[in-house]
Each structure stands twice: as structure tokens, then as C-alpha cells.
Design a protein around this motif. Sequence first.
Motif: not given
Length: 218
Positions: A24-31, A38-43, A97-102, A210-215
Amino acid sequence: ICSWSIGVEQPQIIDFFTSAVDILSRTFDGIDLPPHVAEALARCEPLDRIDRLLIYADGSSLPEHRRKPPAQVEQEGNGDTWAFAVLGEQYVDSTSSRINLLGWTAQPVLYDPSATHFIGSQNVGSETAEREAMFWCGAWRLAQNCNIPTTFCTDSWSAGCQADGTNGSCKSDESFLNLRAIFQSLEGSLPGCLDIRHVRGHSNDPWNDLVEDRKSVV
């Protein structure tokens, strides 16, 4: 003395349970991400523990290529794709609850039977892409070899129902049988702790988007 075999040897079992390490990747560099994603990731917040895994899966197919031979579509670079993202959730209290992207991954569907990651898909189409997305996120989850409660989220009603056994398939090909086998294994290893949830597509759910966009990065 008696013995029995399940058709796989110990080295194969070890290989499977180590197959999902660091994929799994955790980076979104250049995307460029949609603002609400982006707001959800920042939270996202660091977690002390993981009480539940949330896995969002999505597949994509271009309708104009639906009836073309898979090998031709793949060669032209227009084949089906799939993606999934894994979130960890820590319960704070009964209402929050708290959420974090793995991490996340996005990959093409493989139609060549000689390919290492071929699961039996034979036709180009959204059903194929959604089924592959559910298969691969299910395989990733099974390879974690832990009993953390898990919720799978998909905007494909048919793929979710085929995964949990509610619906069958008009054609029980190898890809359908593999999908169901993965989720039967998860049902056995996570009794009462496995959930498959249908989410609405294009409804500003940041994780589904996010997954819709990642495809598109495949």
C-alpha cells in the motif's frame, strides 16, 4: 495415524500471509485530489490502536470498450482498473472515533491466464472491474491474518452481494468463484466481525471518491 491435505503446503501458506507486506502507498505526491478528499486526509489522526478496518474498493471500465477482446483493450491501454484504500479507526467513545489512512493501491485488471495475478476475468466491463476490486481488497485483508473487525465499502451492489453470497452470477466463472472463496475465508476467520456495506457513488463520500479518483493513476 491419519493425515489430510488442504491442497497447499506450508511454504505456500507463509507466502500468502506475507504477500501483502508493503504493497500500500501512503503518498499522493504529484496527484491533484478533489478538495473534499484533501480535507478528509487533513483530518486524519495518529492512532494508538485499530478497533476497526474500513476498506473502500472501486472498479472502473470504459463503456466504449465493453465488447472488445480483452487482449486488444489491454494492449491499447484502455483495460479495466481497480483500486482500494484502507482506513484504520480507533473508537474514542460511544459517539466518536479517530480515522487514519493506512494506504491505497490502484492496479489494472489482468486478462492473460499466464499472468501471475490473473484471477479468471475474461470480459471487459464494470462488473469485471468491481469484482476484481473486491477480490483484491479481500485478499489483502485475509493476508493480514488478524481478527480486527472489518467493514468493506463498495458502490457496486452486485459485487458486494456476490462477495457476501447474497447473489450469485449468471456465469460462475473462475473470477466469481475466487471472489466468493476469499470472502468465505474471511467469514470463517472473522465471525460476527465482517461487514460489507453499499455506499452511494458520486455522493461526496471522500473515501469512496478517493478510490474512484485513484483508478485514473493506473
